[in-house]
Design an enzyme around this catalytic site. Structure first.
Site, PDB file in Angstrom:
ATOM      1  N   GLY A 179      40.912  39.595  27.687  1.00 37.29           N
ATOM      2  CA  GLY A 179      41.757  40.104  29.868  1.00 37.29           C
ATOM      3  C   GLY A 179      40.852  41.431  29.270  1.00 37.29           C
ATOM      4  O   GLY A 179      40.325  41.093  30.798  1.00 37.29           O
ATOM      5  N   ASP A 180      40.755  41.917  28.542  1.00 40.30           N
ATOM      6  CA  ASP A 180      40.469  43.175  28.651  1.00 40.30           C
ATOM      7  C   ASP A 180      39.015  43.245  29.492  1.00 40.30           C
ATOM      8  O   ASP A 180      37.855  43.602  29.722  1.00 40.30           O
ATOM      9  CB  ASP A 180      40.223  43.943  27.693  1.00 40.30           C
ATOM     10  CG  ASP A 180      41.863  44.849  27.549  1.00 40.30           C
ATOM     11  OD1 ASP A 180      42.477  44.956  28.499  1.00 40.30           O
ATOM     12  OD2 ASP A 180      41.395  45.400  26.752  1.00 40.30           O
ATOM     13  N   LEU A 181      38.438  42.414  27.897  1.00 40.55           N
ATOM     14  CA  LEU A 181      36.664  42.558  28.118  1.00 40.55           C
ATOM     15  C   LEU A 181      35.993  41.134  29.542  1.00 40.55           C
ATOM     16  O   LEU A 181      34.946  41.438  30.146  1.00 40.55           O
ATOM     17  CB  LEU A 181      36.092  41.234  27.221  1.00 40.55           C
ATOM     18  CG  LEU A 181      36.492  41.485  26.247  1.00 40.55           C
ATOM     19  CD1 LEU A 181      36.325  40.730  24.390  1.00 40.55           C
ATOM     20  CD2 LEU A 181      35.604  43.424  25.794  1.00 40.55           C
TER      21      LEU A 181
END
Length: 408
Positions: A179-181
């Site tokens: 999700g962050d990446l």
């Protein structure tokens, strides 16, 4: 103090100034990619509450204390300043920096920058060309916009978590912060698109990135399978919903991925393993027949198990070569040692606490960019003098006074 990033910056984004008001990964990774491509990225941290990934392992020991290699991986090539954005002087300094910048990236919950008096409407009054990139759990609009979010929130709310794992078992989160990446990757794309428009029109805009949106976009076939056929995608383990053989298979020393499901690849595979007649066996001579779950379980998979059990991962890769899609399922140490990864420049040396540390390179390869040395991540406030004196023209005494008052 760490080594300063190389100056002047080179690369396709040389001359672009980015203010990085982010922490952890969703945001720092976006800004790091822009830095790797040549932008001058100035990381802004609170002097009393810096990016807490500075404490994340693994740590590199140095004379002045431990330094986080995790932090370094997502903040290399940046300059660092410390600035208390809750103080009036800190707000005023950020506004002055915005006048010099092309891009500002933040990853606070929507509304936080507005409460600080530093929202987009305020900052665009300082610089109408500013590209304002905001990364959050659920985006800046919609009923859930104000909810807090982490990577796992995006995986859960975006549907990916429900699809991962094995049938008849609880879902399993993807084994990395996807999700962050992914939000960072989309943020970089959107930021560069908005920058292109700002250069053409003189008008900036908000780039609004949601982790939930980013994760949903990675669910491949799940949406159309439901909207067209009413199916709800669930965990498949290592299987594919409509292609066989296509998955994980054991071999002498581990596992490989094999994807020879087309008639062409299947015939080549049968010949490679000394049984060319299996390609014309009437039970499995077409792709449609091999996809049947029972046929796959009773004939195709046992055949592949028998063939692959005789060989190691390396032997199978060598046999397959350029002829069929077969890849060793590598552990991370094997990936780091992979000559192809080395040839692609995907593991690079970055100085951390005065010593080179091997970490992820940039997956974007440009034929017109010769690349540049990788500078270290900045120590907290390391470039206060450089940025405030050189970019804003403050006198040394004024910078010292800001430090004494706790503004920087």
């Amino acid at each position: 103090m760490t080594d300063a990033p190389p100056t002047p910056r080179t690369g396709p984004l040389a001359g672009v100034v980015v203010l990085d008001v982010t922490r952890v990964v969703a945001g720092p990774f976006c800004a790091m990619m822009l830095a790797d491509l040549g932008a001058t990225v100035i990381k802004v941290e609170n002097p009393n509450d810096p990016d807490y990934t500075r404490t994340f392992p693994p740590m590199i020991e140095a004379d002045d204390g431990p330094t986080s290699a995790y932090y370094a991986q997502y903040n290399r090539n940046k300059q660092g300043i410390s600035l208390d954005l809750r103080s009036d002087e800190g707000k005023a300094l950020l506004k002055r920096l915005v006048r010099k910048a092309n891009i500002l990236i933040e990853n606070f919950r929507p509304g936080v920058m507005d409460k600080l008096g530093l929202g987009y409407d305020v900052l665009r009054a300082e610089n109408p060309r500013l590209v304002y990139t905001a990364i959050s759990g659920y985006g800046r609009t919609g009923p859930n916009a104000s909810r807090p979010g982490y990577d796992n929130s995006g995986q859960a709310a975006g549907g990916l978590w429900s699809m991962n794992g094995y049938p008849d078992q609880p879902p399993v989160r993807v084994g990395t912060i996807i999700g962050d990446l992914s939000a960072s990757l989309y943020a970089a794309t959107g930021t560069l698109a908005a920058l292109r428009q700002a250069e053409r029109t003189g008008i900036g805009q908000v780039v609004d990135i949601s982790q939930q949106d980013a994760v949903l976009s990675l669910t491949e076939h799940a949406v159309i399978r439901h909207t067209v056929s009413g199916e709800i995608a669930g965990p498949l383990g290592n299987d594919h919903p409509f292609v066989r053989p296509y998955g994980q298979y054991p071999c002498a020393d581990g596992y490989v991925f094999f994807g020879g499901y087309t008639d062409k690849f299947w015939a080549v595979t049968c010949a490679l393993f000394g049984e060319p007649d299996m390609a014309s066996d009437p039970r499995i001579d077409t792709m449609e027949k091999r996809f049947d779950a029972q046929v796959d379980a009773e004939i195709v998979t046992p055949l592949l198990h028998r063939w692959f059990a005789r060989h190691t991962k390396a032997e199978l890769e060598e046999m397959a070569g350029d002829a069929v899609p077969l890849s060793a399922i590598k552990t991370i140490d094997e990936v780091i040692a992979d000559p192809h990864i080395a040839a692609r420049g995907m593991i690079v040396d970055v100085p951390v606490a005065g010593q080179p540390v091997r970490m992820l390179g940039l997956p974007i390869k440009l034929s017109g960019d010769a690349g540049q040395p990788h500078g270290a991540a900045p120590a907290l406030g390391e470039h206060n003098e450089r940025v405030l004196q050189d970019l804003l023209g403050l006198e040394p005494g004024a910078v010292a006074a800001l430090r004494e008052r706790g503004v920087i």
